[in-house]
Write a protein that holds these residues in place. Structure first.
Motif, PDB file in Angstrom:
ATOM      1  N   GLY A 140       0.796  -1.226   0.000  1.00 37.43           N
ATOM      2  CA  GLY A 140       0.000   0.000   0.000  1.00 37.43           C
ATOM      3  C   GLY A 140       0.831   1.280   0.000  1.00 37.43           C
TER       4      GLY A 140
ATOM      5  N   ASN B 130       1.331   3.924  -3.532  1.00 34.38           N
ATOM      6  CA  ASN B 130      -0.038   4.188  -3.975  1.00 34.38           C
ATOM      7  C   ASN B 130      -0.056   4.507  -5.475  1.00 34.38           C
ATOM      8  OD1 ASN B 130       0.711   6.875  -4.290  1.00 34.38           O
ATOM      9  ND2 ASN B 130       0.115   7.393  -2.194  1.00 34.38           N
ATOM     10  N   ASP B 131      -1.243   4.703  -6.007  1.00 29.56           N
ATOM     11  CA  ASP B 131      -1.369   4.877  -7.463  1.00 29.56           C
ATOM     12  C   ASP B 131      -0.564   6.063  -7.977  1.00 29.56           C
ATOM     13  OD1 ASP B 131      -3.030   2.757  -7.300  1.00 29.56           O
ATOM     14  OD2 ASP B 131      -4.811   3.771  -8.108  1.00 29.56           O
ATOM     15  N   GLU B 132      -0.587   7.164  -7.220  1.00 27.04           N
ATOM     16  CA  GLU B 132       0.119   8.370  -7.681  1.00 27.04           C
ATOM     17  C   GLU B 132       1.615   8.088  -7.751  1.00 27.04           C
ATOM     18  OE1 GLU B 132      -2.258   8.530  -5.097  1.00 27.04           O
ATOM     19  OE2 GLU B 132      -3.644   9.001  -6.741  1.00 27.04           O
ATOM     20  N   GLU B 133       2.097   7.418  -6.697  1.00 26.07           N
ATOM     21  CA  GLU B 133       3.523   7.132  -6.668  1.00 26.07           C
ATOM     22  C   GLU B 133       3.939   6.171  -7.780  1.00 26.07           C
ATOM     23  OE1 GLU B 133       6.045   6.465  -2.794  1.00 26.07           O
ATOM     24  OE2 GLU B 133       4.071   7.372  -2.422  1.00 26.07           O
TER      25      GLU B 133
ATOM     26  N   LYS C 146      -5.489  -4.900  -8.666  1.00 26.17           N
ATOM     27  CA  LYS C 146      -5.813  -3.483  -8.460  1.00 26.17           C
ATOM     28  C   LYS C 146      -7.148  -3.196  -9.131  1.00 26.17           C
ATOM     29  CE  LYS C 146      -1.487  -2.519  -7.121  1.00 26.17           C
ATOM     30  NZ  LYS C 146      -1.127  -2.016  -5.804  1.00 26.17           N
TER      31      LYS C 146
ATOM     32  N   SER D   7      -6.876   2.011 -11.564  1.00 26.55           N
ATOM     33  CA  SER D   7      -5.438   2.034 -11.288  1.00 26.55           C
ATOM     34  C   SER D   7      -4.665   1.464 -12.470  1.00 26.55           C
ATOM     35  CB  SER D   7      -5.113   1.219 -10.043  1.00 26.55           C
ATOM     36  OG  SER D   7      -5.955   1.590  -8.978  1.00 26.55           O
TER      37      SER D   7
END
Ligand code: 5AD
Length: 358
Positions: free
Chosen positions: A114, A117-120, A144, A148
Protein backbone atom coordinates in the motif's frame (compact mmCIF):
# COMPACT_ATOMS: atom_id res chain seq x y z
CA UNK A 1 1.22 -44.04 -25.79
CA UNK A 2 -0.16 -44.02 -29.36
CA UNK A 3 -3.16 -42.10 -28.11
CA UNK A 4 -0.96 -39.46 -26.44
CA UNK A 5 1.25 -39.13 -29.48
CA UNK A 6 -1.83 -38.55 -31.57
CA UNK A 7 -2.98 -35.79 -29.17
CA UNK A 8 0.41 -34.08 -29.43
CA UNK A 9 0.19 -34.23 -33.22
CA UNK A 10 -3.28 -32.74 -33.05
CA UNK A 11 -1.95 -29.85 -30.97
CA UNK A 12 0.98 -29.43 -33.31
CA UNK A 13 -1.37 -29.01 -36.27
CA UNK A 14 -3.32 -26.31 -34.47
CA UNK A 15 -6.13 -28.41 -33.05
CA UNK A 16 -7.45 -27.82 -29.56
CA UNK A 17 -7.95 -30.44 -26.89
CA UNK A 18 -10.88 -31.07 -24.57
CA UNK A 19 -10.54 -31.30 -20.80
CA UNK A 20 -10.58 -35.10 -21.01
CA UNK A 21 -7.95 -35.13 -23.74
CA UNK A 22 -5.63 -32.87 -21.72
CA UNK A 23 -5.99 -35.20 -18.74
CA UNK A 24 -5.28 -38.28 -20.87
CA UNK A 25 -2.22 -36.61 -22.35
CA UNK A 26 -0.74 -35.41 -19.06
CA UNK A 27 -1.44 -38.63 -17.17
CA UNK A 28 -0.15 -40.81 -19.99
CA UNK A 29 3.19 -39.04 -20.33
CA UNK A 30 6.51 -40.87 -20.31
CA UNK A 31 10.10 -39.98 -21.13
CA UNK A 32 9.81 -40.93 -24.79
CA UNK A 33 6.61 -38.95 -25.24
CA UNK A 34 8.19 -35.95 -23.52
CA UNK A 35 11.15 -36.03 -25.91
CA UNK A 36 8.75 -36.13 -28.83
CA UNK A 37 6.80 -33.18 -27.39
CA UNK A 38 9.96 -31.13 -26.75
CA UNK A 39 11.30 -31.62 -30.27
CA UNK A 40 8.03 -30.35 -31.75
CA UNK A 41 7.87 -27.51 -29.21
CA UNK A 42 11.42 -26.37 -30.09
CA UNK A 43 10.60 -26.56 -33.79
CA UNK A 44 7.42 -24.53 -33.28
CA UNK A 45 9.23 -21.93 -31.21
CA UNK A 46 12.02 -21.60 -33.76
CA UNK A 47 9.51 -21.11 -36.59
CA UNK A 48 8.45 -17.87 -34.91
CA UNK A 49 11.35 -16.72 -32.78
CA UNK A 50 14.35 -18.50 -34.24
CA UNK A 51 16.98 -19.30 -31.65
CA UNK A 52 16.56 -15.94 -29.94
CA UNK A 53 16.15 -15.80 -26.16
CA UNK A 54 14.63 -12.64 -24.75
CA UNK A 55 15.78 -11.23 -21.46
CA UNK A 56 13.75 -9.22 -18.95
CA UNK A 57 15.34 -7.34 -16.07
CA UNK A 58 13.45 -8.16 -12.90
CA UNK A 59 13.35 -5.48 -10.20
CA UNK A 60 11.82 -6.83 -6.98
CA UNK A 61 11.14 -3.43 -5.49
CA UNK A 62 9.14 -4.28 -2.35
CA UNK A 63 8.48 -7.41 -0.33
CA UNK A 64 5.70 -5.87 1.77
CA UNK A 65 2.42 -7.59 0.92
CA UNK A 66 -1.12 -7.22 2.17
CA UNK A 67 -2.06 -10.67 0.86
CA UNK A 68 -1.67 -13.94 2.68
CA UNK A 69 -1.29 -16.59 -0.04
CA UNK A 70 -0.59 -19.81 1.82
CA UNK A 71 2.33 -20.87 -0.38
CA UNK A 72 4.24 -17.60 -0.49
CA UNK A 73 7.22 -16.66 1.67
CA UNK A 74 6.46 -12.93 1.60
CA UNK A 75 2.82 -13.36 2.71
CA UNK A 76 1.51 -10.94 5.30
CA UNK A 77 1.76 -13.53 8.09
CA UNK A 78 5.47 -14.16 7.51
CA UNK A 79 6.81 -12.53 10.62
CA UNK A 80 10.44 -13.54 10.34
CA UNK A 81 11.44 -12.01 7.04
CA UNK A 82 13.11 -8.63 6.80
CA UNK A 83 10.79 -6.30 4.90
CA UNK A 84 12.22 -3.77 2.45
CA UNK A 85 11.09 -1.34 -0.17
CA UNK A 86 13.37 0.37 -2.65
CA UNK A 87 13.22 4.12 -3.13
CA UNK A 88 12.36 5.60 -6.49
CA UNK A 89 16.04 6.53 -6.90
CA UNK A 90 17.13 2.96 -6.19
CA UNK A 91 14.64 1.62 -8.72
CA UNK A 92 15.80 4.09 -11.36
CA UNK A 93 19.37 3.11 -10.64
CA UNK A 94 18.47 -0.57 -11.21
CA UNK A 95 17.03 0.47 -14.58
CA UNK A 96 20.18 2.42 -15.41
CA UNK A 97 22.53 -0.49 -14.75
CA UNK A 98 20.11 -2.84 -16.49
CA UNK A 99 20.01 -0.63 -19.56
CA UNK A 100 23.80 -0.62 -19.73
CA UNK A 101 23.77 -4.41 -19.58
CA UNK A 102 21.46 -4.51 -22.60
CA UNK A 103 18.08 -4.96 -20.93
CA UNK A 104 15.19 -3.35 -22.83
CA UNK A 105 12.39 -4.62 -20.62
CA UNK A 106 12.09 -3.75 -16.94
CA UNK A 107 9.77 -5.82 -14.81
CA UNK A 108 8.70 -4.03 -11.65
CA UNK A 109 7.59 -6.80 -9.35
CA UNK A 110 6.47 -6.46 -5.78
CA UNK A 111 4.10 -7.57 -3.11
CA UNK A 112 0.80 -5.69 -2.84
CA UNK A 113 2.37 -2.84 -0.91
CA UNK A 114 0.00 0.00 0.00
CA UNK A 115 2.95 2.36 0.46
CA UNK A 116 3.28 2.51 -3.30
CA UNK A 117 -0.04 4.19 -3.97
CA UNK A 118 -1.37 4.88 -7.46
CA UNK A 119 0.12 8.37 -7.68
CA UNK A 120 3.52 7.13 -6.67
CA UNK A 121 3.42 4.19 -9.05
CA UNK A 122 2.28 6.44 -11.91
CA UNK A 123 5.09 8.92 -11.15
CA UNK A 124 7.63 6.08 -11.11
CA UNK A 125 6.36 4.71 -14.41
CA UNK A 126 6.41 8.20 -15.96
CA UNK A 127 10.05 8.67 -14.94
CA UNK A 128 11.13 5.33 -16.37
CA UNK A 129 9.16 5.95 -19.56
CA UNK A 130 10.84 9.34 -19.99
CA UNK A 131 14.36 8.05 -19.38
CA UNK A 132 13.95 4.88 -21.45
CA UNK A 133 11.56 5.54 -24.34
CA UNK A 134 12.86 2.46 -26.15
CA UNK A 135 12.14 0.05 -23.29
CA UNK A 136 9.09 -1.95 -22.32
CA UNK A 137 7.79 -1.43 -18.78
CA UNK A 138 6.19 -4.49 -17.24
CA UNK A 139 4.31 -4.37 -13.95
CA UNK A 140 3.75 -7.30 -11.61
CA UNK A 141 2.11 -5.79 -8.55
CA UNK A 142 -1.03 -7.81 -8.12
CA UNK A 143 -4.74 -7.12 -8.05
CA UNK A 144 -5.81 -3.48 -8.46
CA UNK A 145 -8.92 -1.58 -9.54
CA UNK A 146 -9.44 -1.09 -13.23
CA UNK A 147 -8.87 2.65 -12.77
CA UNK A 148 -5.44 2.03 -11.29
CA UNK A 149 -4.47 -0.28 -14.15
CA UNK A 150 -5.66 2.40 -16.57
CA UNK A 151 -3.62 5.10 -14.80
CA UNK A 152 -0.45 2.97 -14.95
CA UNK A 153 -1.09 2.24 -18.62
CA UNK A 154 -1.58 5.94 -19.35
CA UNK A 155 1.67 6.68 -17.51
CA UNK A 156 3.52 4.38 -19.92
CA UNK A 157 3.36 0.79 -18.67
CA UNK A 158 3.06 -1.71 -21.54
CA UNK A 159 2.78 -5.11 -19.97
CA UNK A 160 1.38 -6.73 -16.83
CA UNK A 161 2.11 -10.08 -15.22
CA UNK A 162 -0.50 -11.60 -12.95
CA UNK A 163 -0.50 -15.35 -12.55
CA UNK A 164 -3.93 -16.89 -12.11
CA UNK A 165 -2.17 -19.54 -9.91
CA UNK A 166 -4.86 -22.19 -10.58
CA UNK A 167 -7.97 -22.04 -12.75
CA UNK A 168 -10.04 -24.25 -10.46
CA UNK A 169 -11.97 -22.12 -7.92
CA UNK A 170 -12.00 -24.90 -5.31
CA UNK A 171 -8.25 -25.37 -5.63
CA UNK A 172 -7.75 -21.59 -5.54
CA UNK A 173 -9.63 -21.48 -2.25
CA UNK A 174 -7.26 -24.03 -0.72
CA UNK A 175 -4.23 -21.94 -1.65
CA UNK A 176 -5.57 -18.56 -0.56
CA UNK A 177 -7.41 -17.06 2.40
CA UNK A 178 -11.17 -16.44 1.99
CA UNK A 179 -10.86 -12.79 0.91
CA UNK A 180 -8.92 -13.71 -2.22
CA UNK A 181 -10.94 -15.23 -5.07
CA UNK A 182 -10.22 -16.65 -8.50
CA UNK A 183 -13.16 -14.67 -9.82
CA UNK A 184 -11.52 -11.38 -8.88
CA UNK A 185 -8.14 -12.46 -10.21
CA UNK A 186 -9.70 -13.40 -13.55
CA UNK A 187 -11.57 -10.11 -13.66
CA UNK A 188 -8.25 -8.30 -13.21
CA UNK A 189 -6.73 -10.24 -16.10
CA UNK A 190 -9.61 -9.42 -18.43
CA UNK A 191 -9.50 -5.75 -17.38
CA UNK A 192 -5.78 -5.60 -18.12
CA UNK A 193 -6.32 -7.11 -21.56
CA UNK A 194 -9.19 -4.80 -22.28
CA UNK A 195 -7.12 -1.73 -21.40
CA UNK A 196 -4.51 -2.82 -23.92
CA UNK A 197 -1.74 -4.30 -21.83
CA UNK A 198 0.27 -7.23 -23.13
CA UNK A 199 -0.67 -9.70 -20.44
CA UNK A 200 1.13 -12.55 -18.77
CA UNK A 201 -0.51 -15.12 -16.56
CA UNK A 202 0.58 -18.49 -15.21
CA UNK A 203 0.49 -21.08 -12.47
CA UNK A 204 2.64 -23.20 -10.22
CA UNK A 205 3.22 -26.82 -11.14
CA UNK A 206 2.75 -29.25 -8.25
CA UNK A 207 1.17 -26.79 -5.84
CA UNK A 208 -0.51 -28.48 -2.84
CA UNK A 209 -3.74 -30.36 -3.70
CA UNK A 210 -3.23 -29.85 -7.46
CA UNK A 211 -4.72 -32.59 -9.64
CA UNK A 212 -4.26 -33.34 -13.32
CA UNK A 213 -7.78 -32.03 -13.87
CA UNK A 214 -6.65 -28.72 -12.36
CA UNK A 215 -3.77 -28.54 -14.85
CA UNK A 216 -6.26 -29.24 -17.65
CA UNK A 217 -8.35 -26.32 -16.36
CA UNK A 218 -5.23 -24.13 -16.38
CA UNK A 219 -4.59 -24.92 -20.03
CA UNK A 220 -8.21 -24.33 -21.01
CA UNK A 221 -8.28 -21.01 -19.16
CA UNK A 222 -5.03 -19.89 -20.79
CA UNK A 223 -6.30 -20.83 -24.22
CA UNK A 224 -9.40 -18.74 -23.59
CA UNK A 225 -7.53 -15.74 -22.18
CA UNK A 226 -4.93 -15.93 -24.98
CA UNK A 227 -2.23 -13.99 -23.12
CA UNK A 228 1.08 -12.87 -24.61
CA UNK A 229 3.11 -14.53 -21.86
CA UNK A 230 2.70 -17.48 -19.50
CA UNK A 231 5.00 -17.96 -16.52
CA UNK A 232 5.04 -21.38 -14.92
CA UNK A 233 7.41 -22.91 -12.43
CA UNK A 234 7.43 -25.70 -9.88
CA UNK A 235 5.90 -25.02 -6.47
CA UNK A 236 8.74 -24.93 -3.92
CA UNK A 237 7.87 -24.96 -0.21
CA UNK A 238 8.89 -22.06 2.01
CA UNK A 239 9.77 -23.14 5.55
CA UNK A 240 7.75 -20.39 7.23
CA UNK A 241 4.40 -21.01 5.49
CA UNK A 242 1.54 -23.47 6.11
CA UNK A 243 2.90 -25.52 3.19
CA UNK A 244 6.39 -25.85 4.67
CA UNK A 245 6.33 -29.64 4.49
CA UNK A 246 4.45 -30.04 1.21
CA UNK A 247 6.43 -31.71 -1.58
CA UNK A 248 7.87 -29.52 -4.34
CA UNK A 249 6.65 -29.69 -7.92
CA UNK A 250 8.87 -31.68 -10.25
CA UNK A 251 11.20 -30.63 -13.01
CA UNK A 252 9.76 -33.37 -15.18
CA UNK A 253 6.13 -32.20 -15.03
CA UNK A 254 7.09 -28.52 -15.34
CA UNK A 255 9.03 -29.22 -18.53
CA UNK A 256 6.14 -31.25 -19.92
CA UNK A 257 3.72 -28.38 -19.23
CA UNK A 258 6.10 -25.93 -20.94
CA UNK A 259 6.11 -28.12 -24.04
CA UNK A 260 2.31 -28.31 -24.05
CA UNK A 261 1.97 -24.54 -23.69
CA UNK A 262 4.34 -23.97 -26.61
CA UNK A 263 2.26 -26.20 -28.89
CA UNK A 264 -1.05 -24.82 -27.67
CA UNK A 265 -0.07 -21.17 -28.22
CA UNK A 266 2.94 -21.20 -30.57
CA UNK A 267 3.73 -17.48 -30.34
CA UNK A 268 3.68 -17.35 -26.57
CA UNK A 269 6.48 -15.70 -24.63
CA UNK A 270 7.41 -18.50 -22.28
CA UNK A 271 9.95 -17.87 -19.55
CA UNK A 272 12.25 -20.49 -18.12
CA UNK A 273 11.59 -19.21 -14.60
CA UNK A 274 13.76 -18.70 -11.54
CA UNK A 275 11.86 -21.49 -9.76
CA UNK A 276 12.82 -23.88 -12.55
CA UNK A 277 16.44 -22.79 -12.19
CA UNK A 278 16.16 -23.31 -8.44
CA UNK A 279 15.08 -26.97 -8.49
CA UNK A 280 17.75 -28.02 -11.00
CA UNK A 281 21.14 -26.50 -11.86
CA UNK A 282 20.33 -26.70 -15.56
CA UNK A 283 16.62 -26.04 -15.08
CA UNK A 284 16.50 -22.98 -17.28
CA UNK A 285 18.43 -24.56 -20.13
CA UNK A 286 16.13 -27.59 -19.95
CA UNK A 287 13.16 -25.21 -19.97
CA UNK A 288 14.38 -23.64 -23.20
CA UNK A 289 14.92 -27.07 -24.71
CA UNK A 290 11.29 -27.86 -23.81
CA UNK A 291 9.97 -24.75 -25.61
CA UNK A 292 10.64 -21.69 -23.41
CA UNK A 293 12.19 -18.56 -24.94
CA UNK A 294 12.54 -15.94 -22.18
CA UNK A 295 14.73 -15.58 -19.09
CA UNK A 296 14.28 -12.97 -16.40
CA UNK A 297 17.48 -12.24 -14.49
CA UNK A 298 17.41 -10.21 -11.32
CA UNK A 299 18.33 -6.51 -11.43
CA UNK A 300 17.52 -5.80 -7.77
CA UNK A 301 20.35 -4.54 -5.56
CA UNK A 302 22.35 -7.51 -4.27
CA UNK A 303 21.70 -6.75 -0.59
CA UNK A 304 17.91 -7.13 -0.82
CA UNK A 305 17.77 -10.11 -3.17
CA UNK A 306 17.76 -12.71 -0.41
CA UNK A 307 14.80 -10.95 1.21
CA UNK A 308 12.53 -11.51 -1.77
CA UNK A 309 12.20 -15.10 -0.68
CA UNK A 310 9.01 -16.45 -2.21
CA UNK A 311 10.27 -19.99 -1.51
CA UNK A 312 13.32 -21.67 0.00
CA UNK A 313 16.72 -21.56 -1.73
CA UNK A 314 15.46 -19.14 -4.39
CA UNK A 315 18.31 -18.39 -6.78
CA UNK A 316 19.76 -15.05 -5.86
CA UNK A 317 23.43 -15.71 -6.17
CA UNK A 318 25.93 -14.55 -8.74
CA UNK A 319 24.54 -16.77 -11.47
CA UNK A 320 21.17 -15.13 -11.12
CA UNK A 321 22.43 -11.56 -11.04
CA UNK A 322 22.34 -9.32 -14.04
CA UNK A 323 26.07 -8.75 -13.67
CA UNK A 324 26.41 -12.30 -14.86
CA UNK A 325 24.82 -11.65 -18.19
CA UNK A 326 27.94 -13.12 -19.74
CA UNK A 327 27.32 -16.35 -17.85
CA UNK A 328 23.76 -16.41 -19.17
CA UNK A 329 25.02 -15.80 -22.69
CA UNK A 330 27.48 -18.67 -22.39
CA UNK A 331 24.80 -20.98 -21.05
CA UNK A 332 22.50 -20.15 -23.95
CA UNK A 333 25.28 -20.49 -26.51
CA UNK A 334 26.12 -23.89 -25.08
CA UNK A 335 22.66 -25.08 -26.14
CA UNK A 336 22.86 -23.18 -29.48
CA UNK A 337 20.62 -20.27 -28.51
CA UNK A 338 21.51 -16.58 -28.26
CA UNK A 339 20.47 -13.80 -25.94
CA UNK A 340 19.02 -10.81 -27.79
CA UNK A 341 18.59 -7.32 -26.42
CA UNK A 342 15.51 -5.96 -28.16
CA UNK A 343 12.20 -5.47 -26.33
CA UNK A 344 11.08 -8.90 -27.42
CA UNK A 345 7.43 -8.16 -28.01
CA UNK A 346 5.06 -11.04 -28.48
CA UNK A 347 4.20 -11.95 -32.06
CA UNK A 348 0.69 -12.67 -30.90
CA UNK A 349 -1.79 -10.82 -33.11
CA UNK A 350 -3.28 -8.85 -30.25
CA UNK A 351 0.10 -7.60 -29.02
CA UNK A 352 1.30 -4.11 -29.71
CA UNK A 353 4.47 -4.43 -31.71
CA UNK A 354 5.30 -0.80 -32.32
CA UNK A 355 7.90 0.57 -29.91
CA UNK A 356 6.74 3.36 -27.66
CA UNK A 357 8.00 6.72 -28.90
CA UNK A 358 6.61 9.11 -26.33
N1 5AD B 1 6.90 -21.75 -5.03
C1 5AD B 1 6.90 -21.44 -6.31
N2 5AD B 1 6.40 -20.30 -6.81
C2 5AD B 1 5.87 -19.42 -5.92
N3 5AD B 1 5.28 -18.24 -6.10
C3 5AD B 1 4.93 -17.75 -4.90
N4 5AD B 1 5.25 -18.61 -3.93
C4 5AD B 1 5.84 -19.68 -4.55
C5 5AD B 1 6.37 -20.91 -4.10
N5 5AD B 1 6.36 -21.24 -2.81
C6 5AD B 1 5.03 -17.68 -7.43
C7 5AD B 1 3.54 -17.36 -7.59
C8 5AD B 1 3.52 -15.88 -7.85
C9 5AD B 1 4.92 -15.60 -8.35
C10 5AD B 1 5.38 -14.20 -8.18
O1 5AD B 1 5.72 -16.48 -7.59
O2 5AD B 1 3.03 -18.07 -8.72
O3 5AD B 1 2.56 -15.45 -8.77
Amino acid sequence: MEQQRHLIDKLNYGGSLSREEWILLIEGRCEELAQYLFSLAREKCQEHYGRDIYIRGLIEFTNYCRNDCLYCGIRRSSRKIRRYRLTKEQILSCCRSGYELGFRTFVLQGGEDGAFNDEEMAALITSIRKSYPDCAITLSIGEKDRESYQAFFDAGADRYLLRHETANPGHYARLHPPGQTLKHRKQCLFNLKDIGYQVGTGFMVGSPYQTTADLAEDLLFIQNLNPQMVGIGPFIPHHDTPFASAPAGTLELTLFMLGLLRLMLPKLLLPATTALGTIHPRGRELGILAGANVVMPNLSPADVRKDYALYDNKLCTAAESAECRKDLERRMEAIQYRVVTDRGDSLNHSAQVTPAIN
